[in-house]
Design a protein around this motif. Structure first.
Motif, PDB file in Angstrom:
ATOM      1  N   LEU A  71       0.825  -1.205   0.000  1.00  0.00           N
ATOM      2  CA  LEU A  71       0.000   0.000   0.000  1.00  0.00           C
ATOM      3  C   LEU A  71       0.864   1.261   0.000  1.00  0.00           C
ATOM      4  O   LEU A  71       0.573   2.223  -0.720  1.00  0.00           O
ATOM      5  N   GLY A  72       1.928   1.262   0.804  1.00  0.00           N
ATOM      6  CA  GLY A  72       2.804   2.418   0.832  1.00  0.00           C
ATOM      7  C   GLY A  72       3.470   2.673  -0.510  1.00  0.00           C
ATOM      8  O   GLY A  72       3.550   3.820  -0.979  1.00  0.00           O
ATOM      9  N   SER A  73       3.925   1.611  -1.155  1.00  0.00           N
ATOM     10  CA  SER A  73       4.602   1.754  -2.445  1.00  0.00           C
ATOM     11  C   SER A  73       3.638   2.185  -3.542  1.00  0.00           C
ATOM     12  O   SER A  73       3.963   3.051  -4.374  1.00  0.00           O
ATOM     13  N   ILE A  74       2.445   1.592  -3.565  1.00  0.00           N
ATOM     14  CA  ILE A  74       1.462   1.968  -4.577  1.00  0.00           C
ATOM     15  C   ILE A  74       0.990   3.407  -4.375  1.00  0.00           C
ATOM     16  O   ILE A  74       0.724   4.140  -5.343  1.00  0.00           O
ATOM     17  N   ALA A  75       0.888   3.836  -3.101  1.00  0.00           N
ATOM     18  CA  ALA A  75       0.510   5.224  -2.829  1.00  0.00           C
ATOM     19  C   ALA A  75       1.528   6.193  -3.417  1.00  0.00           C
ATOM     20  O   ALA A  75       1.164   7.229  -4.001  1.00  0.00           O
ATOM     21  N   VAL A  76       2.815   5.869  -3.282  1.00  0.00           N
ATOM     22  CA  VAL A  76       3.861   6.730  -3.848  1.00  0.00           C
ATOM     23  C   VAL A  76       3.807   6.694  -5.371  1.00  0.00           C
ATOM     24  O   VAL A  76       3.960   7.732  -6.032  1.00  0.00           O
ATOM     25  N   LEU A  77       3.591   5.516  -5.943  1.00  0.00           N
ATOM     26  CA  LEU A  77       3.460   5.409  -7.396  1.00  0.00           C
ATOM     27  C   LEU A  77       2.304   6.278  -7.885  1.00  0.00           C
ATOM     28  O   LEU A  77       2.443   7.017  -8.875  1.00  0.00           O
ATOM     29  N   GLY A  78       1.170   6.197  -7.209  1.00  0.00           N
ATOM     30  CA  GLY A  78       0.020   7.003  -7.601  1.00  0.00           C
ATOM     31  C   GLY A  78       0.266   8.491  -7.444  1.00  0.00           C
ATOM     32  O   GLY A  78      -0.108   9.293  -8.308  1.00  0.00           O
ATOM     33  N   ALA A  79       0.914   8.881  -6.356  1.00  0.00           N
ATOM     34  CA  ALA A  79       1.212  10.300  -6.134  1.00  0.00           C
ATOM     35  C   ALA A  79       2.165  10.827  -7.197  1.00  0.00           C
ATOM     36  O   ALA A  79       2.013  11.959  -7.694  1.00  0.00           O
ATOM     37  N   GLY A  80       3.164  10.002  -7.557  1.00  0.00           N
ATOM     38  CA  GLY A  80       4.089  10.406  -8.616  1.00  0.00           C
ATOM     39  C   GLY A  80       3.384  10.586  -9.946  1.00  0.00           C
ATOM     40  O   GLY A  80       3.672  11.521 -10.703  1.00  0.00           O
ATOM     41  N   LEU A  81       2.446   9.695 -10.249  1.00  0.00           N
ATOM     42  CA  LEU A  81       1.671   9.811 -11.486  1.00  0.00           C
ATOM     43  C   LEU A  81       0.849  11.091 -11.504  1.00  0.00           C
ATOM     44  O   LEU A  81       0.804  11.809 -12.516  1.00  0.00           O
ATOM     45  N   ILE A  82       0.174  11.380 -10.392  1.00  0.00           N
ATOM     46  CA  ILE A  82      -0.654  12.588 -10.324  1.00  0.00           C
ATOM     47  C   ILE A  82       0.205  13.838 -10.501  1.00  0.00           C
ATOM     48  O   ILE A  82      -0.154  14.764 -11.234  1.00  0.00           O
ATOM     49  N   LEU A  83       1.363  13.850  -9.827  1.00  0.00           N
ATOM     50  CA  LEU A  83       2.258  15.010  -9.934  1.00  0.00           C
ATOM     51  C   LEU A  83       2.695  15.250 -11.371  1.00  0.00           C
ATOM     52  O   LEU A  83       2.595  16.371 -11.894  1.00  0.00           O
ATOM     53  N   CYS A  84       3.181  14.192 -12.026  1.00  0.00           N
ATOM     54  CA  CYS A  84       3.761  14.348 -13.364  1.00  0.00           C
ATOM     55  C   CYS A  84       2.693  14.466 -14.451  1.00  0.00           C
ATOM     56  O   CYS A  84       2.807  15.289 -15.366  1.00  0.00           O
ATOM     57  N   LEU A  85       1.658  13.622 -14.338  1.00  0.00           N
ATOM     58  CA  LEU A  85       0.653  13.544 -15.405  1.00  0.00           C
ATOM     59  C   LEU A  85      -0.354  14.680 -15.326  1.00  0.00           C
ATOM     60  O   LEU A  85      -0.642  15.341 -16.336  1.00  0.00           O
TER      61      LEU A  85
END
Length: 316
Positions: A71-85
């Motif tokens: 969950l922690g890793s997927i949360a960071v992946l999702g946050a990175g996507l939102i930031l960049c995309l």
């Protein structure tokens, strides 16, 4: 603090030896690749097999740990996507690659050697658990998104099938499968084979650090400040913070396992990150990010160990 530096300094000295070996010409790029292949296809699978067969499978398999780290890793992946995309309006493939750099740790080549020196034998168990999260969840998710961006959303099923085929050939997952089969069936490994597995496993940490150091030779950290900076901050600071929150929300997690998870999460990104980046035209950004994160992790990992010592998670 000197006790903490006594742990982290030898690790980064081994990285430095790998770098100097390439710089001096003692070892060439092709030879370094051979050492890397040995680590990836022999030493790390042996380490995972040994970790899974040294104690009952029920004691190794930790669903709450897997859930928290996942969950922690997927949360960071999702946050990175939102930031960049969404916020920076970058393409989907570039956004997925940057998010991958924030969320996938170099568990085998950096995380395990650091954790092994700090928490001892449980580090091998955590390596196996983290490899499950990274190889079955984080990396496939990022690659599928990046491929969808390349193909503009077409042929998704082909992308899924190709990713599954690549995962089936992953030597770490093959080692995980062998280890689980042996542990669950009670098969007794003959002493000579068990000794060979043990010797290969012992070589994983030092050889992996040597490869990381040699791989950094020739990389140049110039330009691309925004993208490189946010990937490095996401990996070394945001990822361990997200893991900390996930573990605090998860009941009945052993403090030692939480400490190990934080050490893995605070490690630089996966060593093949620049190879993924090249496929999606981000080779320079991903290689530079790995260089900066590896150098910076000497300080951030030392700081993290000190903070965990103050917080009572570790004792020296």
């Amino acid at each position: 603090m000197l006790a903490i530096l006594a742990i982290t300094t030898p690790i980064f000295l081994l990285i430095g030896i790998g770098y100097m070996a390439r710089w001096s010409g003692v070892i060439q790029r092709e030879q370094l690749q051979g050492v890397g292949i040995f680590v990836l296809y022999c030493a790390l699978p042996a380490l995972v097999i040994r970790a899974l067969t040294q104690q009952p499978l029920g004691e190794i398999f930790q669903p709450r740990y897997l859930m928290a780290y996942g969950l922690g890793s997927i949360a960071v992946l999702g946050a990175g996507l939102i930031l960049c995309l969404k916020l920076q309006r970058q393409p989907l493939n570039a956004s997925a690659m940057q998010a991958l750099g924030m969320a996938a740790s170099n568990s085998g080549f950096v995380g395990y050697p650091v954790a092994a020196m700090v928490i001892g034998s449980p580090a091998a168990v955590l390596l196996a658990l983290n490899m499950l999260v990274e190889n079955l969840l984080v990396i496939p998710a990022a690659l599928i998104l990046a491929e969808m961006g390349n193909q503009q959303g077409s042929n998704v099923w082909h992308t899924l099938r190709q990713t599954a085929q690549n995962l089936a050939k992953n030597p770490i997952l093959i080692g995980l499968t062998i280890g689980i089969v042996i542990a669950s069936t009670g098969i007794v490994i003959p002493p000579p084979i068990d000794k060979a597995i043990h010797m290969l496993a012992e070589a994983a940490g030092p050889a992996a650090l040597f490869v990381i150091g040699g791989s950094l030779f020739g990389l140049r950290a110039q330009g691309m400040m925004r993208d490189v900076g946010q990937i490095v901050v996401g990996k070394l600071l945001i990822h361990p913070l997200a893991i900390l929150v996930a573990f605090l929300l998860m009941p009945d997690i052993e403090p030692l396992y939480m400490a190990g998870a934080l050490l893995f999460a605070a490690s630089p990104m996966i060593s093949i990150y620049p190879l993924f980046g090249q496929r999606y035209h981000l080779g320079d950004v991903t290689a530079t990010a790995m260089l900066v994160a590896t150098v910076a992790s000497f300080f951030t990992l030392s700081l993290l160990i000190w903070l965990m010592t103050l917080g009572g998670l570790l004792a020296f």
